[in-house]
Design an enzyme around this catalytic site. Structure first.
Site, PDB file in Angstrom:
ATOM      1  N   CYS A 119      10.880   6.791  -3.144  1.00 60.54           N
ATOM      2  CA  CYS A 119      12.122   7.564  -3.055  1.00 60.54           C
ATOM      3  C   CYS A 119      12.908   7.047  -1.857  1.00 60.54           C
ATOM      4  O   CYS A 119      12.458   7.149  -0.715  1.00 60.54           O
ATOM      5  CB  CYS A 119      11.790   9.041  -2.876  1.00 60.54           C
ATOM      6  SG  CYS A 119      13.243  10.090  -2.683  1.00 60.54           S
ATOM      7  N   CYS A 179      18.249   3.746  -5.159  1.00 66.38           N
ATOM      8  CA  CYS A 179      17.648   5.029  -5.543  1.00 66.38           C
ATOM      9  C   CYS A 179      16.733   4.700  -6.710  1.00 66.38           C
ATOM     10  O   CYS A 179      17.141   3.977  -7.634  1.00 66.38           O
ATOM     11  CB  CYS A 179      18.737   6.016  -5.966  1.00 66.38           C
ATOM     12  SG  CYS A 179      18.101   7.523  -6.731  1.00 66.38           S
TER      13      CYS A 179
HETATM   14  N1  DGL Z   1      14.656   8.895  -6.395  1.00 61.06           N
HETATM   15  C1  DGL Z   1      15.326   9.384  -5.232  1.00 61.06           C
HETATM   16  C2  DGL Z   1      15.826   8.231  -4.381  1.00 61.06           C
HETATM   17  O1  DGL Z   1      15.295   7.165  -4.533  1.00 61.06           O
HETATM   18  C3  DGL Z   1      16.320  10.351  -5.484  1.00 61.06           C
HETATM   19  C4  DGL Z   1      17.170  11.193  -5.717  1.00 61.06           C
HETATM   20  C5  DGL Z   1      17.358  12.564  -5.150  1.00 61.06           C
HETATM   21  O2  DGL Z   1      16.361  13.261  -4.967  1.00 61.06           O
HETATM   22  O3  DGL Z   1      18.528  12.890  -4.935  1.00 61.06           O
HETATM   23  O4  DGL Z   1      16.714   8.376  -3.561  1.00 61.06           O
END
Ligand code: DGL
Length: 274
Positions: free
Chosen positions: A77, A191
């Site tokens: 993340c 993301c």
């Molecule tokens: N998968 C998460 C990232 O890589 C994100 C999104 C979120 O929780 O807003 O930022």
């Protein structure tokens, strides 16, 4: 002791289902390993929340995950890496576990492959405001022109599932416009949800723009980390994967199956300790 540790799973953490794009690369590169994935879906989205809210939450999530026992932690993340990378490292250190994150590998790849030096970053507001990519790209030792675009809606659109309608296309197009104006030749998908809309982005930006994702590089880094510490599994069959989520299990299973394109099997709802 080491053989016992080697049999533990690799922990993978995301705010939602985006980390499945990284998990998939891990499953391909290290198929005999086992995985324990936590999606903090009750806390999603991380990308539009304040640091005051995020930092303790990220600490609690990763502590919960590592308390279950694992030999390596992959923070899949970007928002969690950007807002609380230091918090995660502290928790991981208490557990004697190495941490791999998603920001640095993408910066390295982008700096290596961009011909023009014009690099775009598409990420959540949390990630852009945290400046993690700027720092990581600055550290590459190359003059780069970086255009960052904060996309508050994109991860929630993906997390809420398809279908994509015209409104979604228009939203994504509006995020692409500054990248096109800056004439980037390389775009970091900052993301872990975004690889799920790579076809749409590629169509809007054109074939000449190279999209950089973290999964493959993180999987290679995980392999190196396990080898260096002698923590590779002795298992020679396909390993298992299990899922924990803080929100609704049925929603996680439904969307997760669609995105991973494999059955999710066991999904357990968990409550983070205060
Ligand atoms: N998968 C998460 C990232 O890589 C994100 C999104 C979120 O929780 O807003 O930022």
């Amino acid at each position: 002791m080491s053989a016992q540790r080697a049999s533990l799973p690799i922990a993978v953490f995301d705010s939602g289902i985006g980390g499945l794009t990284v998990l998939h690369e891990l499953l391909v590169s290290l198929p005999a390993e086992s995985y324990l994935y936590l999606g903090d879906t009750a806390g999603f989205p991380y990308g539009t929340k304040s640091l005051d809210w995020l930092r303790p939450r990220i600490g609690r999530s990763t502590r919960f995950l590592l308390d279950r026992g694992s030999k390596l932690l992959v923070v899949a993340c970007n928002s969690a890496t950007s807002a609380g990378g230091d918090v995660v490292r502290e928790v991981a250190q208490e557990h004697g576990v190495e941490v791999l994150t998603v920001v640095d590998p993408e910066a390295e790849i982008a700096a290596a492959i961009s011909e023009s030096g014009r690099v775009g970053v598409l990420a959540t507001p949390t990630t852009v405001q945290g400046g993690a990519y700027r720092r990581a790209l600055d550290a590459q030792g190359r003059e780069l022109q970086v255009t960052e675009v904060a996309a508050p809606d994109l991860a929630p659109i993906i997390q809420n599932g398809f279908p994509f309608d015209q409104r979604v296309m228009d939203t994504v197009r509006s995020y692409c416009a500054p990248l096109q104006r800056a004439d980037v030749d390389t775009l970091i998908l900052g993301c872990t949800h975004y690889p799920l809309v790579a076809p749409m982005l590629q169509r809007m930006l054109g074939r000449d723009v190279r999209l950089v994702t973290a999964g493959h590089a993180v999987a290679a880094a995980a392999q190196r980390a396990l080898e260096t510490r002698g923590l590779e599994t002795e298992n020679d069959t396909e390993g298992e994967y299990r899922f924990l989520c803080t929100g609704r299990v049925d929603a996680f299973r439904e969307l997760g199956t669609r995105f991973l394109q494999m059955p999710l099997g066991e999904v357990e709802q968990v409550e983070l300790r205060p």
